[in-house]
Scaffold this motif. Structure first.
Motif, PDB file in Angstrom:
ATOM      1  N   CYS A  71      -8.258  18.592   3.132  1.00  0.00           N
ATOM      2  CA  CYS A  71      -9.605  18.442   2.560  1.00  0.00           C
ATOM      3  C   CYS A  71      -9.701  17.091   1.846  1.00  0.00           C
ATOM      4  O   CYS A  71      -8.675  16.480   1.513  1.00  0.00           O
ATOM      5  N   CYS A  72     -10.928  16.678   1.603  1.00  0.00           N
ATOM      6  CA  CYS A  72     -11.167  15.357   1.014  1.00  0.00           C
ATOM      7  C   CYS A  72     -10.619  15.312  -0.415  1.00  0.00           C
ATOM      8  O   CYS A  72     -10.859  16.205  -1.214  1.00  0.00           O
ATOM      9  N   HIS A  73      -9.897  14.265  -0.703  1.00  0.00           N
ATOM     10  CA  HIS A  73      -9.259  14.095  -2.019  1.00  0.00           C
ATOM     11  C   HIS A  73     -10.313  13.988  -3.128  1.00  0.00           C
ATOM     12  O   HIS A  73     -10.032  14.291  -4.286  1.00  0.00           O
ATOM     13  N   ARG A  74     -11.559  13.604  -2.756  1.00  0.00           N
ATOM     14  CA  ARG A  74     -12.588  13.360  -3.794  1.00  0.00           C
ATOM     15  C   ARG A  74     -13.569  14.518  -3.891  1.00  0.00           C
ATOM     16  O   ARG A  74     -13.842  15.033  -4.958  1.00  0.00           O
ATOM     17  N   CYS A  75     -14.097  14.978  -2.729  1.00  0.00           N
ATOM     18  CA  CYS A  75     -15.157  16.017  -2.828  1.00  0.00           C
ATOM     19  C   CYS A  75     -14.667  17.367  -2.335  1.00  0.00           C
ATOM     20  O   CYS A  75     -15.425  18.333  -2.303  1.00  0.00           O
TER      21      CYS A  75
ATOM     22  N   ALA B 217       0.855  -1.189   0.000  1.00  0.00           N
ATOM     23  CA  ALA B 217       0.000   0.000   0.000  1.00  0.00           C
ATOM     24  C   ALA B 217       0.892   1.241   0.000  1.00  0.00           C
ATOM     25  O   ALA B 217       1.956   1.248   0.621  1.00  0.00           O
ATOM     26  N   PRO B 218       0.498   2.278  -0.723  1.00  0.00           N
ATOM     27  CA  PRO B 218       1.309   3.497  -0.761  1.00  0.00           C
ATOM     28  C   PRO B 218       1.303   4.191   0.603  1.00  0.00           C
ATOM     29  O   PRO B 218       0.406   3.973   1.420  1.00  0.00           O
ATOM     30  N   ASP B 219       2.319   5.005   0.831  1.00  0.00           N
ATOM     31  CA  ASP B 219       2.341   5.782   2.083  1.00  0.00           C
ATOM     32  C   ASP B 219       1.110   6.666   2.123  1.00  0.00           C
ATOM     33  O   ASP B 219       0.634   7.132   1.075  1.00  0.00           O
ATOM     34  N   TRP B 220       0.599   6.919   3.299  1.00  0.00           N
ATOM     35  CA  TRP B 220      -0.623   7.709   3.437  1.00  0.00           C
ATOM     36  C   TRP B 220      -0.350   9.181   3.197  1.00  0.00           C
ATOM     37  O   TRP B 220       0.606   9.740   3.749  1.00  0.00           O
ATOM     38  N   ALA B 221      -1.175   9.789   2.332  1.00  0.00           N
ATOM     39  CA  ALA B 221      -1.034  11.230   2.072  1.00  0.00           C
ATOM     40  C   ALA B 221      -1.726  11.977   3.221  1.00  0.00           C
ATOM     41  O   ALA B 221      -2.593  11.424   3.895  1.00  0.00           O
ATOM     42  N   ASP B 222      -1.295  13.199   3.422  1.00  0.00           N
ATOM     43  CA  ASP B 222      -2.019  13.996   4.420  1.00  0.00           C
ATOM     44  C   ASP B 222      -2.742  15.108   3.665  1.00  0.00           C
ATOM     45  O   ASP B 222      -2.524  15.301   2.483  1.00  0.00           O
ATOM     46  N   GLY B 223      -3.630  15.772   4.306  1.00  0.00           N
ATOM     47  CA  GLY B 223      -4.325  16.858   3.619  1.00  0.00           C
ATOM     48  C   GLY B 223      -5.431  17.413   4.494  1.00  0.00           C
ATOM     49  O   GLY B 223      -5.898  16.734   5.397  1.00  0.00           O
TER      50      GLY B 223
ATOM     51  N   ARG C  52      -7.033   2.536   2.323  1.00  0.00           N
ATOM     52  CA  ARG C  52      -5.891   1.621   2.458  1.00  0.00           C
ATOM     53  C   ARG C  52      -5.345   1.205   1.099  1.00  0.00           C
ATOM     54  O   ARG C  52      -4.309   0.573   1.032  1.00  0.00           O
ATOM     55  N   HIS C  53      -6.034   1.547   0.025  1.00  0.00           N
ATOM     56  CA  HIS C  53      -5.562   1.105  -1.297  1.00  0.00           C
ATOM     57  C   HIS C  53      -4.743   2.184  -1.995  1.00  0.00           C
ATOM     58  O   HIS C  53      -3.627   1.932  -2.438  1.00  0.00           O
ATOM     59  N   CYS C  54      -5.279   3.413  -2.002  1.00  0.00           N
ATOM     60  CA  CYS C  54      -4.521   4.483  -2.703  1.00  0.00           C
ATOM     61  C   CYS C  54      -3.764   5.361  -1.712  1.00  0.00           C
ATOM     62  O   CYS C  54      -2.881   6.118  -2.100  1.00  0.00           O
ATOM     63  N   GLY C  55      -4.151   5.277  -0.415  1.00  0.00           N
ATOM     64  CA  GLY C  55      -3.425   6.041   0.600  1.00  0.00           C
ATOM     65  C   GLY C  55      -3.854   7.504   0.697  1.00  0.00           C
ATOM     66  O   GLY C  55      -3.331   8.253   1.505  1.00  0.00           O
ATOM     67  N   ASN C  56      -4.843   7.895  -0.132  1.00  0.00           N
ATOM     68  CA  ASN C  56      -5.287   9.296  -0.054  1.00  0.00           C
ATOM     69  C   ASN C  56      -6.231   9.512   1.126  1.00  0.00           C
ATOM     70  O   ASN C  56      -6.726   8.541   1.716  1.00  0.00           O
ATOM     71  N   VAL C  57      -6.464  10.789   1.433  1.00  0.00           N
ATOM     72  CA  VAL C  57      -7.262  11.138   2.618  1.00  0.00           C
ATOM     73  C   VAL C  57      -8.657  11.579   2.162  1.00  0.00           C
ATOM     74  O   VAL C  57      -8.801  12.276   1.150  1.00  0.00           O
ATOM     75  N   PHE C  58      -9.678  11.103   2.850  1.00  0.00           N
ATOM     76  CA  PHE C  58     -11.061  11.317   2.418  1.00  0.00           C
ATOM     77  C   PHE C  58     -11.956  11.629   3.608  1.00  0.00           C
ATOM     78  O   PHE C  58     -11.609  11.318   4.751  1.00  0.00           O
ATOM     79  N   CYS C  59     -13.125  12.207   3.290  1.00  0.00           N
ATOM     80  CA  CYS C  59     -14.153  12.352   4.329  1.00  0.00           C
ATOM     81  C   CYS C  59     -14.852  10.995   4.459  1.00  0.00           C
ATOM     82  O   CYS C  59     -14.632  10.090   3.641  1.00  0.00           O
ATOM     83  N   ASN C  60     -15.668  10.846   5.487  1.00  0.00           N
ATOM     84  CA  ASN C  60     -16.296   9.548   5.718  1.00  0.00           C
ATOM     85  C   ASN C  60     -17.218   9.158   4.558  1.00  0.00           C
ATOM     86  O   ASN C  60     -17.249   7.992   4.136  1.00  0.00           O
TER      87      ASN C  60
END
Ligand SMILES: O=P(O)(O)O[C@@H]1[C@H](O)[C@H](OP(=O)(O)O)[C@@H](O)[C@H](O)[C@H]1O
Ligand SMILES: [Zn+2]
Ligand SMILES: [Zn+2]
Length: 223
Positions: free
Chosen positions: A163-167, A155-161, A181-189
């Motif tokens: 705001c949600c990577h998607r919305c 799994a890639p290292d976890w990105a921080d951020g 856990r798959h792309c490691g990006n940060v998201f809202c619930n």
């Protein structure tokens, strides 16, 4: 934050000689805490070395199993700790003095890692150890297909951020951040409410994934 005492409890639980089978739940929590950088990889490897060298073969084999999952799931932070002269010497010494099933498990791991890191010049010491042990007369098991698939992909290292990577919604005390856990990006619930296993990372348990990774892994959801 994940206290070292909680981590040590997980190490104890996942390597207990009372276990009848691998404790996948604790193992995956150990992997998560290493990947989230809550625990130093060095500390994790030191803890596992102690368990591997314990006299009780059950404890040693369970500890080698946890190590195997860490190498599959935690990526370069762990690879850098095991692909060292010291650690490979440690495993070679253990293989010399320990009977099966401990020796067999070590041979299996050294072979798999040697294969997985075959194109990684930084981890050459693993291949060297494998070839050295072969010359010393150890007979290695046949490489399992699934293990041959293992290309040190993790799994890639976890990105921080913030705001949600998607919305793009901004996180706050009431709108918490989560990681896929798959792309490691940060998201809202809302954008990471699904769970999935991730076989290619050796993750056998349902873990949080984002909407697009859920589709990547499981195909377009009909919902
Ligand atoms: O809830 P918090 O106290 O904010 O802590 C967050 C949770 O531990 C999230 O776990 P999860 O992805 O399993 O939800 C993790 O991905 C975030 O990085 C952490 O900030
Ligand atoms: Zn979102
Ligand atoms: Zn994702």
């Amino acid at each position: 934050m994940f206290a070292t005492s909680a981590f040590t409890r997980l190490i104890e639980k996942s390597t207990s000689h009372l276990n009848l089978e691998p404790d996948w739940d604790s193992t995956l929590q150990i992997c998560d805490s290493i990947r989230q950088r809550d625990i130093q990889a060095k500390f994790a490897i030191q803890s596992l070395k102690k368990k591997i060298s314990q006299d009780n073969p059950h404890v040693s084999v369970f500890a080698l199993g946890v190590l195997e999952s860490c190498v599959k799931n935690c990526g370069s932070v762990i690879h850098e700790e095991i692909a060292t002269k010291e650690f490979m010497e440690f495993l070679k010494d253990q293989a010399k003095i320990r009977p099966d099933p401990v020796r067999a498990k070590i041979l299996e791991l050294v072979q798999v890692w040697s294969h997985a890191f075959r194109n990684e010049p930084n981890y050459k010491v693993v291949q060297d150890t494998f070839h050295l042990m072969k010359m010393e007369g150890y007979t290695f098991p046949t490489l399992k297909e699934a293990d041959a698939m293992f290309k040190a992909e993790s799994a890639p290292d976890w990105a921080d951020g913030e705001c949600c990577h998607r919305c793009r919604v901004t996180f706050s005390t009431f709108l918490r951040k989560h990681h896929c856990r798959h792309c490691g990006n940060v998201f809202c619930n809302k954008c990471s409410s699904k769970t999935s296993i991730i076989p290619k990372f050796g993750i056998e348990k349902e873990v949080r994934v984002c909407e697009s990774c859920y589709e990547d892994i499981n195909g377009p959801s009909n919902s």
